[in-house]
Structures are given as structure tokens and as C-alpha cells.
Scaffold this active site. Sequence first.
Site, PDB file in Angstrom:
ATOM      1  N   ASP A 298       0.839  -1.205   0.000  1.00 28.14           N
ATOM      2  CA  ASP A 298       0.000   0.000   0.000  1.00 28.14           C
ATOM      3  C   ASP A 298       0.870   1.249   0.000  1.00 28.14           C
ATOM      4  O   ASP A 298       0.633   2.200  -0.741  1.00 28.14           O
ATOM      5  CB  ASP A 298      -0.893  -0.022   1.250  1.00 28.14           C
ATOM      6  CG  ASP A 298      -2.091   0.893   1.108  1.00 28.14           C
ATOM      7  OD1 ASP A 298      -2.600   1.341   2.137  1.00 28.14           O
ATOM      8  OD2 ASP A 298      -2.507   1.158  -0.034  1.00 28.14           O
ATOM      9  N   ASP A 401      -8.957  -0.821   3.030  1.00 26.32           N
ATOM     10  CA  ASP A 401      -8.456  -0.488   4.354  1.00 26.32           C
ATOM     11  C   ASP A 401      -9.381  -1.023   5.431  1.00 26.32           C
ATOM     12  O   ASP A 401      -8.937  -1.604   6.424  1.00 26.32           O
ATOM     13  CB  ASP A 401      -8.319   1.027   4.488  1.00 26.32           C
ATOM     14  CG  ASP A 401      -7.373   1.596   3.451  1.00 26.32           C
ATOM     15  OD1 ASP A 401      -7.640   2.688   2.923  1.00 26.32           O
ATOM     16  OD2 ASP A 401      -6.370   0.923   3.172  1.00 26.32           O
TER      17      ASP A 401
END
EC number: 3.4.23.-
Lengths: 483, 270
Positions: A298, A401
Site C-alpha cells: 500500500d 483499508d
Amino acid sequence: MIFPSRDFKVLSGFSSDLEARGVLCSPEPGTSQGRAMLTFMASDSEEEVCDERTSLMSAESPPPRCCQEARQGLEDGENAAQWRSQDSEEDLDDADRYVCSGVPGQPLGLEEELTLKYGAKHVIMLFVPVTLCMIVVVATIKSVRFYTEKNGQLIYTPFTEDTPSVGQRLLNSVLNTLIMISVIVAMTIFLVVLYKYRCYKFIHGWLIMSSLMLLFLFTYIYLGEVLKTYNVAMDYPTLFLTVWNFGAVGMVCIHWKGPLVLQQAYLIMISALMALVFIKYLPEWSAWVILGAISVYDLVAVLCPKGPLRMLVETAQERNEPIFPALIYSSAMVWTVGMAKLDPSSQGALQLPYDPEMEEDSYDSFGEPSYPEVFEPPLPGSPEGELEEEEERGVKLGLGDFIFYSVLVGKAAATGSGDWNTTLACFVAILIGLCLTLLLLAVFKKALPALPISITFGLIFYFSTDNLVRPFMDTLASHQLYI
Amino acid sequence: MTAAVFFGCAFIAFGPALALYIFTIATEPLRVIFLIIGAFFWLVSLLFSSLFWFMARTITDNKDGPIQKYLLILGVLVSVLIQEMFRFMYYKLLKKASEGLKSINPDETAPSMRLLAYVSGLGFGIMSGVFAFVNTLSDSLGPGTVGIHGDSPQFFLNSGAYPLIEKTRLNKTFMTLVIILLHVFWGIIFFDGCEKKKWSALLVVLLTHLLVSALTFISPHYGINLVSTYIIMVLMGIWAFFVAGGSCRSLKFCLLCQDKDFLLFNQRSR
């Protein structure tokens, strides 16, 4: 990935000038000009401040330049209209893009103070859904046995962890992680390539298929397991009616228009369902290594110039489109204070979704709630200077997320040997990480990866609480001691 | 065991904290954030205390016997010290944040230090209470074998261990309640002492915390333990009230519904 939601507010000073120029004409839905008009109507106050500043956001790649120009121009005392006129020759879409403020005469410090003032609200606007998602996941894990039973593994993690030696188990989990991460990287790059080459129909079809699966199949399985756990009988017709209604309303809310709260609720639910699938089918050690690896990915994907997620965000910003609503949780919240005359119009303007006719399909506007497109042009010369128009914009958080936060907390709940302290410690750690990420968002004002800090804190606290704190607390509890 | 036991114990232990949270903190996002950061600081302090205890245990090679008990007592005392240290560190952080907010915007009223003292104390208290009690709570929903693993409930019914389990659980409930409230009062007194540079206040907070923890060593005499802790809590509460700016007069007005806010709200004069 976390980034500011884009709304189309422009400095108030422009609106009157644009009226004079006749830009503010009757609403023409479907044209960017109409959009421009609507956006201008939103802001009338001289106290306009940069939304993105105020709501922990901002700076998309072109707008920072615009922001700088705006601030320069306004600090030099130039007419705002002049700046606007420079841009009017450019793509009118730029006008719709969020422009930062530089309200004439206001010191830069005010914007930062507003950032901090409104920052807390946005932090809470993200705390609540993240907490809700984690509560759903932990409650399910603790009560429904199905999600903690081992029933095979996904094809993405082919190596088993049932090996006798620790080294072999570690190796297998690392290999599982490599395969999983490469699958995720490949799919992300594929998505970005499709988006770059405007294959919207394909992407849309893909998103619809995956949300269909989540909303119908996984919900059916989940409902079945919950009913089994609580020994409640439900006949098939009722079950099908329930699942059909749930799924159909979910599809409409996520992919088309619907009340914001309902859309948020559905996004939370599908994140929880996805997290439960991961918790069930990822073997233990692989899950932890995957969590670590995905936060590194990420970080790389969002911050590196050639990272796929960064390219996705930048392309979306260049084209002035919102990123697919099925992948993003938007906490958009709008309220106006003291807008005596223009409430309906400003509210309508603020929420205006993208014109469906601009793009081929209608996936774009669902980040914002859809308000009716009716609005009235602002009264010319209306002195809104003294009104404090505070329009909040939300922050957007990617569903991935949510999913990985819930996977971390769910795994802590599933494997913590019945211990709630570990789960709570991970929960607090993730919230603190999210808080820090939002603080960084306020400082840097661009899309940031939301996973690394939270997952790092979560992992540190999981392992330390499980191995250090738990024995200490257990010993204290058995001796009835208090610290 | 039963839902009644679960809810009863949960509300006794966490009721006041929940009420304080709902009425004073939940409405303001900034306070919620400071509460969670306070909880995080307590958690980190617990982490360091556990690390210390773990290292002490590995140094003594995990030998059984009285040394374990002494190590545990040492662990508890060091943990109290570390908690107060982290409270001080949180005070420093809040001071810096307050100054930062003030320098950025002098007009805007940032939360006052007293409010932050209260919020931080509540954060510490809630986290401490939750960590101490939540496992017992969840066990009370199970087959009723608190703290002992693997035996059937029938065994306990016959062995007469249930009264002890009940007493243990009740003791934990009331201790959790008093610890949460104590942390709130300690927070207020501590921050005020730091603000006014009255280091004696800090010392008293530390000593009372050590005293409260030390009192728990004399289990199973739950009665003495609990009563003295409650007395300490009342004393701390009175001190915190006066430190936070209350006075007998304001208390009287509040109780007689003659305080300014109430009067303004009802548009009456005193």
C-alpha cells in the site's frame, strides 16, 4: 488509501463575477458548464476557505498549482476574476475542480487552524465506520463458530501450514504471501490499465459482479451460519425474500443513487463480509505475513510516482471523475451555517453528482449523496460576507483499508485464545494509527496510504499483547491484584 | 453464567464511566480523540510494565516459589510508576499540542488543560478498567468457571466454590469501578500539579496509586481492601473537586438548582 473527497467549491468572489459574465445561466444538467454553475453557487461567502484545507484534504496535482496561483493572485490584491479569466480559456472542467482558497486578506494561519478544527470531526467520521466494521467482525467471530473453523484454503494460498517444523511453516506462509500479493498487484495493475484506457464498461461489470457476489452469496452464507448458531429456523421463502431485498437495495445504493447513510452501511457490511472470508480462509501465519506485506505494498502503490493506486487517483483527478463508489467509503457530510437565503440552492449544488451523460455509465456520482439538481441562482450582490458558511467535506477511505483493519482485529479475536485484551489493544492501536494517518493527511494534503501506520501498530500491539501483556494480566487477575 | 450477572457486573463496573462518556465526551470529536490517545498511552505503559516483568522473570529463570510472588509485587509497583510516568508524558504532549493550537490561532478556544486533565484521566481509567475486567465479564457469560479452566460446573456446585467465584467477581466489579473513578481524579490532580508546578501533588498521586495497588495485595480480605480504596477515592474526589475550581458555594448552588447555567436555562434569577 485515504484521500480528500472532491467537491466543487469555488471561491465566493468568483460567483458574482461569473454571473456578470453570464456564465451562471440556467442549469444545464449534463454539461460541465452547468456543473460549473452549480459549483459557483455553492460558495457565496467572502469567508470562503479552501475546502480541502478545512477537511484534511486536498491538493490534487493540477489544483495545487491553481491554489498557489490563487493565493498569489489574491495576496497581490488582484481581482479574483482575473485569475478566473486566465483559466476560463482552459478546460472548463478546471473550474469545477476544487480550488483552494486564498481568501483575500486572510492569513494562511487561519486555514491551518480550520484544518485542525475540522480535522477532529473528520477523524471521528472515520472512527465510527471503522469501529462499526470491527465490531461486526469481532461479534461474528466470537459467536459464530463457522468463521473460526478451518475448512480449506483459498487457491491464492495453496501452501498448507500443517507442517511439523516451524521453518517449513514459515516458508509456506511466506510463499502464500508472495502469491497473494502478486495476485493483488496484478489485479490492481489490470484495473488501472482498464481505467486508463477507459474501459469503463468492463470495470463496471467487474465491480457489479463482485458486489453481486458479496451482497447475495456471502450474505446468504453468513445469514445461514448465524441462524445455525442461534438455532433459529427460517423457511426458504422468507430467506430468499430477505436476501433478495437486502442484496437488491445494496446494489442500488452502492452503484446508483441512495441515501448516504444507507450506502455507508452497505459498504461497511460488505467490508465486514469480505474480512470474514479472509479470516476464515487465510491460515494463521500467512494472515499475519500478508497483513505486513500488504501494508508495504500500500505504501509503495500510493506514494511511488508509478504506483498503480497513485496513478489511479491521479487519472481520476485529471478526468475529474470520482473513483468507483463501490471501492471507496465516503464520509461526506455537508452542513451550512448561517446561509439564510441560499440553503436549498447551496445544498443542491454541493451534492450535485456528476452528470451521468458525461460518462458512459453512472458509477461516478455515488460518493456523494444525490440531491435534486434543482437550484436557484444566487441573488446577485447578496451580501453573504458576514455569514459563516461552513461546508464540510468528507474524507474518503478505501474499502480495502476497512477490510484489512477488520482482518487484523478479527484474527486477534479468533486466535487470541479467548482473550479480549488482545482484541481491544489491536482496536485501539488501529484507531491511533488512523488518527496519525489523518494528521498526516492534513499536513500533506494528498492521497495517502491508510494501511501502513495502523497495521504496523496493530501488529506490534497484537504480538506484544499476546506474548507479554496477557501472561502479566492473567497472573495479576489470578492473584486479584490491581495495577 | 447468566445474562443478569453479566449485565449487572458490566453496568456496575462501567456504568459511571459510560455516563461520563456519553454526557461529556461523546459530543465533542476533539475530546473523543484525546480520550482514545489517553487510552493508548495507558496501553503503552502497560506494555512496558509487562516487558519489565517478563524480563525480570526470564532473568530469574522462571523458578517457582516465593520469588515469583515478590517479582509480581515488584512488577505491580514498577507498573504504577510507569503509568504515572506516562501520565506525565501525556501531560507534556497535551501542553505542546495546546501551545501549538494557540500559536496557530489565538482566538479559537482550545480545550482547557482542566478539561484535558479530565479527559485523559477518563481515558486512562476506561482502558485500565476494561483490561482488568473484560475477561471476567466474558467468562461470566460462559459456563461459570471464573478463572479456572477445564472443570465442569457440576464440580464447582458440589465443591462449594461458587460463593468464592461470586465473591471474586463482585470484588473485581467494584474494584474496576473505583479504579476508573480514581484515574479520573488522579488525572485532574496530576495535571493541576504539573500546571502549577506543585510537585507535591504529583507525589501524592503516585503514593496513593501505590497504596491502592498495595492494598490489593492483602486479598482475600476483600472487605478491608474495597472499603479503604473507596475511602481513598472519596478523598481524591473531594481534592479533585477543589482543584478543578469547585467550591462549597458552587456545590450548594448546584444542589439547590440555583447555579448560573440552570438559572439561565430556566430564565430565573437567583
